[in-house]
Design a protein around this motif. Structure first.
Motif, mmCIF file in Angstrom:
data_model
loop_
_atom_site.group_PDB
_atom_site.id
_atom_site.type_symbol
_atom_site.label_atom_id
_atom_site.label_comp_id
_atom_site.label_asym_id
_atom_site.label_seq_id
_atom_site.Cartn_x
_atom_site.Cartn_y
_atom_site.Cartn_z
ATOM 1 N N TYR A 33 -122.115 -17.612 -7.512
ATOM 2 C CA TYR A 33 -121.282 -16.908 -6.504
ATOM 3 C C TYR A 33 -121.989 -16.873 -5.285
ATOM 4 N N VAL A 34 -121.821 -15.880 -3.869
ATOM 5 C CA VAL A 34 -122.212 -15.471 -2.712
ATOM 6 C C VAL A 34 -121.400 -14.528 -1.999
ATOM 7 N N CYS A 35 -122.611 -13.265 -2.105
ATOM 8 C CA CYS A 35 -121.967 -12.382 -1.892
ATOM 9 C C CYS A 35 -121.003 -12.235 -0.022
ATOM 10 N N ASP A 36 -119.790 -12.060 -0.128
ATOM 11 C CA ASP A 36 -119.818 -12.281 1.850
ATOM 12 C C ASP A 36 -120.125 -10.935 2.901
ATOM 13 N N SER A 37 -120.528 -10.146 1.801
ATOM 14 C CA SER A 37 -121.059 -9.139 2.286
ATOM 15 C C SER A 37 -122.393 -9.142 3.080
ATOM 16 N N CYS A 38 -122.997 -8.978 1.687
ATOM 17 C CA CYS A 38 -124.674 -9.119 2.015
ATOM 18 C C CYS A 38 -125.317 -10.499 2.352
ATOM 19 N N GLY A 39 -124.553 -11.697 1.426
ATOM 20 C CA GLY A 39 -125.341 -13.165 1.053
ATOM 21 C C GLY A 39 -125.809 -13.185 0.050
ATOM 22 N N LYS A 40 -126.194 -12.472 -1.550
ATOM 23 C CA LYS A 40 -126.596 -12.887 -2.187
ATOM 24 C C LYS A 40 -126.295 -13.594 -3.501
ATOM 25 N N THR A 41 -127.404 -14.396 -4.058
ATOM 26 C CA THR A 41 -126.283 -15.167 -4.567
ATOM 27 C C THR A 41 -126.279 -14.809 -5.944
ATOM 28 N N VAL A 42 -125.249 -14.920 -7.221
ATOM 29 C CA VAL A 42 -125.299 -14.518 -7.751
ATOM 30 C C VAL A 42 -125.163 -15.997 -9.222
ATOM 31 N N ARG A 43 -125.743 -15.530 -10.382
ATOM 32 C CA ARG A 43 -125.523 -17.293 -11.137
ATOM 33 C C ARG A 43 -124.911 -16.589 -12.736
ATOM 34 N N THR A 44 -124.014 -17.461 -13.182
ATOM 35 C CA THR A 44 -123.498 -16.673 -14.600
ATOM 36 C C THR A 44 -124.376 -17.265 -15.013
ATOM 37 N N LYS A 45 -125.153 -16.900 -16.849
ATOM 38 C CA LYS A 45 -126.066 -17.486 -17.461
ATOM 39 C C LYS A 45 -125.548 -17.928 -18.913
#
Length: 345
Positions: A33-45
């Protein structure tokens, strides 16, 4: 062959058993996923899946079985696993070494539970044997019984390793320990009852019989053999003890043979085997109670074969796959063998 016609009578079934090794590739998909506010990428693990490609539990169990049951070396284990499907499986020796380390550590808690069970056991066998660690002579030790098998590894034999294992020091005075006349077992800080292996005694007697043929040695071996045979007959008949007269008669013969043995030793004092004979006479006198407890108590075993069998595979491992890299890998091996042997028992 004779010109006649064959007529079918019946079918005769015969089976051929085999199995196929099939490589299974399981693809696990994780979301990003990418945050539409800060652009940070997050992945499930998934904590069990770390690398992009890794090997499942069957390959891991096969590798551990080859190394710890078959005693196959790292390079041959690698060849066998990669030979299943060279295009898909490319296991390295480094991976196999790490696998041994990982599961050795995972099984430390299990080994500790086995140690605690050994301490709570009323009867325990123990023995040790030489292993080689990086060209040095080291020690692999066994504690156990018909249900338990605990293995430990140390760079040297001796009291320090015994104390680190914390099995013998923790045993209560109600426990009985069978061993092959190891003086460490008689440490003044230990509380348990010591009993000696008669099979080792018979071997010591036979070695001296072969070189000196002294009468007391032959008669002592025969006394032990006949009394063990009679004990087995009584146990088979449901009787759990000798009579007081039988016990007294055995002890009288035992002490009488030691006295006559000393006389024979004196008469043949300068022979090259006299030191061994003297040492055996002293041992049989000083540890008389420990060598004869099986006569007074039928719950006491007569041999330490269980612990010897428990360590016999070490010699096979030395010949097949060689020495350990360091003492830590010897300990990983000991933990894994503790798990395998205890589960088998």
């Amino acid at each position: 062959h004779c010109g006649g016609t064959l007529a079918e009578t019946r079918d005769i079934p015969k089976d051929e058993l085999d199995y196929e090794v099939k490589v299974v590739r399981k693809r696990h998909v994780f979301k990003e996923y990418v945050c539409d506010s800060c652009g940070k990428t997050v992945r499930t693990k998934d904590p069990s899946l770390k690398a992009k490609n890794q090997y499942g539990p069957v390959i891991q169990a096969t590798a551990l079985s080859l190394m710890n049951i078959g005693f196959v070396s790292l390079n041959r284990t690698q060849s066998l696993l990669c030979g299943i499907d060279p295009d898909s499986i490319s296991v390295s020796e480094g991976y196999l070494a790490k696998l041994q380390k990982r599961y050795g550590r995972k099984l430390e808690k299990f080994a500790e539970e086995v140690r605690a069970a050994c301490v709570g056991s009323p009867l325990l066998y123990w023995d040790d044997t030489v292993v080689f660690i990086n060209t040095a002579r080291a020690c692999m030790r066994f504690y156990g019984n018909e249900q338990l098998a605990l293995y430990t590894a140390h760079m040297s034999k001796g009291l320090e390793g015994i104390m680190q294992d914390n099995v013998l020091p923790a045993l209560p005075e109600t426990a009985t320990v069978m061993h092959d006349h190891c003086s460490i077992s008689y440490h003044k800080g230990f509380l348990f009852r010591n009993v000696e292996c008669l099979q080792h005694l018979e071997r010591d007697l036979q070695k001296l019989i072969d070189v000196c043929h002294h009468k007391w040695l032959i008669e002592m071996k025969e006394l032990i053999r006949q009394t063990i045979h009679k004990r087995k007959q009584l146990i088979a008949a449901g009787i759990d003890h000798f009579t007081r007269e039988e016990i007294n008669g055995f002890m009288a013969k035992y002490t009488g043979l030691l006295e006559s043995g000393y006389q024979e030793y004196i008469l043949d004092l300068n022979s090259y085997y006299s030191n061994d004979e003297n040492a055996l006479l002293i041992r049989l006198k000083d540890y008389q109670e420990n060598y004869t407890e099986w006569v007074r108590d039928f719950t006491v075993p007569t041999t330490n074969n269980l612990s010897e069998r428990g360590l016999r595979f070490i010699k096979s491992k030395d010949k097949i796959s060689g020495q350990f890299l360091n003492v830590n890998y010897a300990k990983y091996f000991a933990c894994i063998r503790t798990y395998i042997e205890t589960c088998a028992r």
